[in-house]
Design an enzyme around this catalytic site. Structure first.
Site, short mmCIF file in Angstrom:
data_model
loop_
_atom_site.label_atom_id
_atom_site.label_comp_id
_atom_site.label_asym_id
_atom_site.label_seq_id
_atom_site.Cartn_x
_atom_site.Cartn_y
_atom_site.Cartn_z
CB CYS A 1 -49.43 -100.95 49.98
SG CYS A 1 -50.45 -99.55 49.82
CG HIS B 1 -45.37 -100.37 48.62
ND1 HIS B 1 -46.01 -100.53 47.71
CD2 HIS B 1 -45.74 -99.34 49.29
CE1 HIS B 1 -47.13 -99.75 47.62
NE2 HIS B 1 -47.08 -99.03 48.86
CG ASN C 1 -48.85 -96.50 47.29
OD1 ASN C 1 -48.87 -97.51 46.97
ND2 ASN C 1 -48.75 -95.96 48.58
O1 UT7 Z 1 -48.59 -97.42 51.13
C1 UT7 Z 1 -48.52 -96.54 52.46
C2 UT7 Z 1 -49.19 -94.97 51.75
N1 UT7 Z 1 -48.40 -93.94 52.59
C3 UT7 Z 1 -47.36 -93.51 52.46
O2 UT7 Z 1 -46.42 -94.16 52.04
C4 UT7 Z 1 -46.91 -92.31 53.09
C5 UT7 Z 1 -45.62 -91.92 53.73
N2 UT7 Z 1 -45.39 -90.64 54.17
C6 UT7 Z 1 -44.88 -89.88 53.35
O3 UT7 Z 1 -44.65 -90.04 52.15
C7 UT7 Z 1 -44.78 -88.25 53.56
O4 UT7 Z 1 -44.91 -88.37 54.97
C8 UT7 Z 1 -45.43 -87.49 52.76
C9 UT7 Z 1 -45.21 -87.35 51.26
C10 UT7 Z 1 -46.92 -88.07 52.94
C11 UT7 Z 1 -45.58 -85.99 53.37
O5 UT7 Z 1 -44.19 -85.51 53.46
P1 UT7 Z 1 -43.39 -84.83 54.79
O6 UT7 Z 1 -42.10 -84.44 54.55
O7 UT7 Z 1 -43.71 -85.85 56.14
O8 UT7 Z 1 -44.28 -83.59 54.82
P2 UT7 Z 1 -45.34 -83.24 56.05
O9 UT7 Z 1 -46.47 -83.91 56.02
O10 UT7 Z 1 -44.26 -82.77 57.33
O11 UT7 Z 1 -45.50 -81.66 55.55
C12 UT7 Z 1 -44.57 -80.48 55.49
C13 UT7 Z 1 -45.34 -79.44 54.83
C14 UT7 Z 1 -46.49 -79.01 55.50
O12 UT7 Z 1 -46.42 -77.61 55.62
P3 UT7 Z 1 -46.20 -76.70 56.82
O13 UT7 Z 1 -47.26 -77.35 58.03
O14 UT7 Z 1 -44.86 -77.29 56.88
O15 UT7 Z 1 -46.52 -75.39 56.39
C15 UT7 Z 1 -47.61 -79.56 54.73
O16 UT7 Z 1 -48.79 -79.02 54.76
O17 UT7 Z 1 -45.65 -79.75 53.52
C16 UT7 Z 1 -46.86 -79.40 53.25
N3 UT7 Z 1 -47.79 -80.16 52.09
C17 UT7 Z 1 -47.46 -79.77 50.79
N4 UT7 Z 1 -47.09 -78.81 50.35
C18 UT7 Z 1 -47.14 -78.75 48.87
C19 UT7 Z 1 -48.15 -81.51 52.27
N5 UT7 Z 1 -48.34 -81.91 51.33
C20 UT7 Z 1 -48.37 -81.15 50.31
C21 UT7 Z 1 -48.31 -80.88 48.89
N6 UT7 Z 1 -47.89 -79.81 48.52
N7 UT7 Z 1 -48.70 -81.93 48.29
#
Ligand code: UT7
Length: 326
Positions: free
Chosen positions: A112, A253, A283
């Site tokens: 990226c 970004h 992204n």
């Molecule tokens: O260029 C680099 C590319 N990558 C990035 O920029 C990613 C950077 N990170 C992020 O943007 C965030 O960490 C994410 C958007 C990927 C995730 O957000 P988060 O607030 O860190 O959520 P999390 O991973 O802690 O997940 C929270 C909950 C989990 O459920 P439980 O374990 O609390 O029951 C996940 O399983 O949300 C769940 N979850 C979803 N629920 C509905 C994860 N993805 C999804 C989804 N829909 N798509």
């Protein structure tokens, strides 16, 4: 000698995937995606298309906007981590599409952050006298490397390409300062394990262990992104004796609206000084910052003579910032 920026262009696939479309294939919701990422929809290549098709579209638009002919271009650099093939490069395919020969064309890979790495390459090559008029393209098609069963990643990415025409000039030019960084120790937190020379596609007997899809520790990437982009932004500004007060626009970004907002808050930038289009495209990896620049210029949010700072982070891990005068 410096470099000046002549024009931009964008190449976006027509196909739109909305959050409602994703609700039908994974256990997710428009509400979750909007709240946690700010993304509402993203673009996706048609089956018959590849990265070079959208790169070529962006290239043609940028060349037309500059009032140039393809033959005026003597260097093509494409930044991509999703090339059509391992070789030839996407840059050579764009060269073929433009119908120009006897030029320099190659790809750069920094995920990226690629567009900023490419910018440094082009500046260096122009300074060394290797080229006078360059086409720098950021193009990626991460939906081709997405696991549509993994709700943690499949909602985040989209496909796109953007292009910038850059020319040699006398004097300091439009690139005021650039800062780049990388940290291979954290390479495992954002990776596509299978499909490369380590675990070639034809030889993978355990696709679950080495999938040819994005694998990511979202929380770690989030923390790293905020920290590194802020550091890089301040370093590049300091290098050219500017502050955030001098900026018309910060162009970060576009991976997650919460990352963008956290950076804006820490840099004390008002809402109107920070470009956002993550809701439309998600992204798009190396295409993100250049498509954002293209939209900022076309919408009049950034006008000739005004200062902007582009900041990015990505797999590698890599990051960078560039202070530019449009
Ligand atoms: O260029 C680099 C590319 N990558 C990035 O920029 C990613 C950077 N990170 C992020 O943007 C965030 O960490 C994410 C958007 C990927 C995730 O957000 P988060 O607030 O860190 O959520 P999390 O991973 O802690 O997940 C929270 C909950 C989990 O459920 P439980 O374990 O609390 O029951 C996940 O399983 O949300 C769940 N979850 C979803 N629920 C509905 C994860 N993805 C999804 C989804 N829909 N798509």
């Amino acid at each position: 000698m410096g470099i000046r920026f002549l024009s931009t262009g964008a190449g976006l696939p027509e196909k739109i995937i909305t959050n409602a479309d994703l609700e039908k294939i994974v256990d997710t919701s428009d509400e979750w995606i909007t709240e946690r990422t700010g993304i509402k929809e993203r673009r996706m290549l048609e089956e018959s298309e590849a990265t070079s098709d959208i790169a070529l579209r962006a290239a043609r638009q940028a060349i037309d906007t500059a009032g140039l002919q393809p033959d005026d271009i003597d260097l093509i650099v494409v930044t991509t981590c999703t090339p059509d093939h391992l070789f030839p490069s996407v840059a050579c395919l764009v060269q073929k599409g433009l119908g120009i020969s006897q030029k320099i064309a190659f790809d750069v890979s920094a995920a990226c952050s690629g567009f900023l790495y490419g910018l440094a390459c082009v500046e260096g090559m122009i300074e060394k006298g290797l080229a006078k008029t360059a086409l720098l393209i950021g193009a990626d098609a991460l939906t081709r490397f997405t696991d549509w069963k993994d709700r943690g990643t499949c909602v985040l990415f989209g496909d796109g390409a953007g292009a910038l025409v850059i020319q040699a000039c006398e004097g300091p030019g439009d690139l005021l300062a650039i800062h780049l960084g990388s940290d291979g120790d954290s390479s495992h937190i954002l990776t596509i394990p299978g499909g490369g020379s380590k675990h070639p596609l034809g030889q993978i007997d355990n696709v679950d262990k080495y999938p040819p899809f994005i694998k990511m520790d979202g929380k770690e990437v989030f923390k790293f992104a905020v920290l590194r982009m802020i550091e890089s932004s301040m370093t590049a500004l300091k290098k050219c004796g500017k502050t955030t007060d001098d900026l018309k626009l910060l162009i970060p970004h576009q991976a997650n609206l919460r990352i963008i907002d956290a950076i804006a808050k820490r840099l004390k930038l008002s809402h109107d000084k920070v470009f956002r289009n993550v809701h439309k495209y998600g992204n798009m990896s190396a295409a993100t910052t250049i498509i954002a620049l293209d939209e900022a210029v076309r919408s009049g949010q950034l006008q000739r003579g005004e200062l902007a700072e582009l900041i990015a982070f990505g797999a590698g891990l890599t990051w960078g910032a560039a202070v530019v005068r449009w």
